[in-house]
Design an enzyme around this catalytic site. Structure first.
Site, PDB file in Angstrom:
ATOM      1  N   ASP A   1       4.451  74.394  53.028  1.00  0.00           N
ATOM      2  CA  ASP A   1       5.753  75.421  53.233  1.00  0.00           C
ATOM      3  C   ASP A   1       5.098  77.117  52.331  1.00  0.00           C
ATOM      4  O   ASP A   1       3.928  76.534  51.570  1.00  0.00           O
ATOM      5  CB  ASP A   1       7.122  74.722  53.066  1.00  0.00           C
ATOM      6  CG  ASP A   1       7.986  74.897  54.957  1.00  0.00           C
ATOM      7  OD1 ASP A   1       7.959  77.431  53.341  1.00  0.00           O
ATOM      8  OD2 ASP A   1       8.470  74.757  54.739  1.00  0.00           O
TER       9      ASP A   1
ATOM     10  N   HIS B   1      12.188  79.321  52.003  1.00  0.00           N
ATOM     11  CA  HIS B   1      11.586  78.507  52.848  1.00  0.00           C
ATOM     12  C   HIS B   1      11.289  77.491  52.804  1.00  0.00           C
ATOM     13  O   HIS B   1      12.752  76.412  53.155  1.00  0.00           O
ATOM     14  CB  HIS B   1      11.263  79.148  54.489  1.00  0.00           C
ATOM     15  CG  HIS B   1      10.889  78.484  55.292  1.00  0.00           C
ATOM     16  ND1 HIS B   1      10.420  77.274  55.974  1.00  0.00           N
ATOM     17  CD2 HIS B   1      11.481  78.756  56.248  1.00  0.00           C
ATOM     18  CE1 HIS B   1      10.927  76.780  57.400  1.00  0.00           C
ATOM     19  NE2 HIS B   1      11.617  78.095  57.361  1.00  0.00           N
TER      20      HIS B   1
ATOM     21  N   ASN C   1      12.301  77.973  67.604  1.00  0.00           N
ATOM     22  CA  ASN C   1      13.756  78.721  68.315  1.00  0.00           C
ATOM     23  C   ASN C   1      13.238  79.645  68.724  1.00  0.00           C
ATOM     24  O   ASN C   1      12.570  80.688  68.514  1.00  0.00           O
ATOM     25  CB  ASN C   1      14.054  79.195  66.676  1.00  0.00           C
ATOM     26  CG  ASN C   1      14.138  77.678  65.456  1.00  0.00           C
ATOM     27  OD1 ASN C   1      13.760  77.147  65.950  1.00  0.00           O
ATOM     28  ND2 ASN C   1      13.919  78.668  64.491  1.00  0.00           N
TER      29      ASN C   1
ATOM     30  N   SER D   1      13.761  74.325  61.694  1.00  0.00           N
ATOM     31  CA  SER D   1      12.818  74.579  60.620  1.00  0.00           C
ATOM     32  C   SER D   1      14.215  72.871  59.585  1.00  0.00           C
ATOM     33  O   SER D   1      12.996  72.994  58.843  1.00  0.00           O
ATOM     34  CB  SER D   1      12.782  75.542  59.639  1.00  0.00           C
ATOM     35  OG  SER D   1      12.097  75.805  59.609  1.00  0.00           O
TER      36      SER D   1
END
Length: 496
Positions: free
Chosen positions: A71, A109, A228, A293
């Site tokens: 990530d 994130h 998404n 996520s």
């Protein structure tokens, strides 16, 4: 609206409007809000109860299992991650050596993901806060009742930072970063890899093939977010489309497939909560956020619980347990919204599930053999971090023929070949016609000779004449007419 709490005056970067070919499955929104207590954050973790996680903690909490989070980087200093991050590296060329510096379009994130996966929570300094207990968390799990507690609060995290969502200052591309990150994670003991990132394309760069095959050969579970809709992913994108990867779809708080915080596709394996989530931010803050996520680390955490409980269980069996014990939902099993069903952590740990030898979600090695037109080379050890961009992905198995230069197009060779075939055809037709004419002349000569010899040989004129007539007529019908039929139809290519 999604909220951010602590530290005061912190502002998060807005979502990048135009992502690159591949970017993080970013939280749908992060907006400023008033401060809230850490125990309030714990109370928001509704999925701990609805997904059977609190009950599963009585059996396993993920102790000793390493989970790599590929990530934007994890803030290992976050109060809820104390002792959780045991290693890391940067593959972007723009982070720090330990992978703990936030990089990319959404540097926070990775910390959001990590706290949901393996947060320990914490105990507040005040006596009153310490006495507060969450209604959803088991008292024996985590370091205290406040803050975010992850699905696998005793798992160990590897922070592997990659630059996603905008131009990388170092120049390293996704084609180079992702395979390097996967290989590094495998080589450093990851039993589970979480990838809360994705693209709007079902295809992936060919440069990823060997790294994912390497992870498969080393028996590592890879979990990826499905994407998404609100962020532009109408269908599941890579890496969630790679065979063998456990793709996670998103649910709303009522357990129904989320409209905004999920996508759809036949590669979805299981569905987990993806709306109104709570996670930690770099610097010690918290955020409410949504997206697959957040659903992915919930499933990765369950995989860690299983691997801690059954350390000898193969990756294929771990994945099979998760999807087989999921609560069926939707039309058909599997389907494009829920996959095999809704995640049930307790059932995944305790149910009697038949042993499988192969990953029910497929094999990347077999896919490479079929679709790349060649058998995949056996993966070799060692991490291969390439500083220069790898070749662009291609699904063409053969090079496109290059056009001939004008000089070659004007060559006399093609014309000579055509003329040669025409000349040969003329010779064949002429020879055939000559042969037919010679045969016909021979037959006519034989007929004339028999007609002349007939009267001289016969004494009784009538009988001889009749014989000559029969002979002439027979010869004329058989030789003249027959020769005419053979010569007219035969050379023309018709039936003889």
């Amino acid at each position: 609206m999604p909220q951010v709490t602590q530290p005061p005056k912190r502002r998060l970067r807005g979502l990048c409007a135009a992502l690159l070919a591949l970017g993080m499955v970013v939280p749908l929104a992060l907006a400023g809000a008033g401060a809230a207590s850490a125990d309030d954050i714990r109370n928001r973790e509704y999925w701990l109860g609805s997904s059977g996680i609190t009950k599963a903690w009585t059996i396993s909490q993920g102790q000793g299992v390493k989970v790599a989070v590929i990530d934007s980087g994890i803030d290992a200093a976050h109060i809820d991650l104390k002792g959780a991050v045991v290693g890391g590296a940067d593959m972007s060329g723009s982070g720090n050596a330990k992978g703990t510096k936030g990089v990319g379009a959404e540097p926070e994130h990775g910390t959001l993901v990590a706290t949901m996966l393996a947060g320990r929570g914490h105990a507040s300094a005040s006596a009153g806060a310490t006495a507060t207990k969450s209604a959803t968390a088991a008292p024996t799990a985590g370091a205290g009742p406040d803050g975010v507690i992850g699905v696998a609060p005793k798992a160990e995290l590897l922070s592997v930072s990659v630059w996603l969502g905008s131009d990388n200052p170092s120049g390293k591309t996704i084609d180079a970063q992702i395979p390097a990150a996967v290989r590094w994670a495998v080589d450093h003991g990851a039993r589970v890899i979480n990838m809360s990132l994705g693209s709007t394309s079902t295809a992936w760069p060919q440069s990823w093939d060997s790294a994912f095959a390497y992870a498969e050969a080393k028996d590592v579970v890879i979990v990826a977010a499905a994407g998404n809709r609100k962020s532009g992913s109408e269908q599941v994108g890579a890496p969630a489309t790679i065979p063998g990867v456990l793709a996670v779809g998103g649910l709303d708080k009522d357990g129904v497939a989320s409209v905004d915080s999920s996508s759809q596709g036949i590669s979805i394996g299981v569905a987990a909560p993806a709306e109104d989530l709570a996670g930690g931010l770099p610097g010690g803050g918290y955020a409410r956020w949504s997206g697959t996520s957040g659903a992915a680390p919930i499933v990765s955490g369950v995989a860690a619980l299983i691997r801690a409980k059954y350390p000898k269980m193969s990756a294929a069996q771990v994945i099979n347990r998760i999807i087989t014990t999921a609560k069926p939902k939707g039309n058909g099993i599997p389907n494009a919204f829920y996959g095999y069903g809704v995640l049930d952590a307790y059932a995944a740990l305790t149910a009697d599930v038949p042993v499988v030898q192969a990953n029910p979600l497929g094999s990347i090695k077999e896919w490479i053999h079929v679709h790349r037109r060649g058998e995949a080379a056996p993966p070799t050890g060692g991490s291969t971090v390439t500083t220069s961009p790898l070749p662009a992905a291609t699904f063409s198995d053969h090079a496109v023929p290059a056009p001939l230069p004008p000089a070659q197009l004007s060559s006399v060779a093609p014309a000579a070949i055509v003329l040669g075939f025409l000349a040969l055809l003329v010779v064949v037709l002429a020879a055939g016609g000559t042969h037919v004419l010679l045969v016909r002349r021979r037959l006519l000569a034989e007929e004339a000779g028999r007609a002349t010899a007939g009267p001289a040989a016969g004494s009784p004129g009538t009988a001889s004449g009749t014989s000559g007539t029969e002979s002439g007529t027979g010869a004329g019908r058989d030789s003249g007419t027959g020769a005419g039929r053979d010569s007219a139809v035969g050379p023309g290519g018709g039936k003889s």
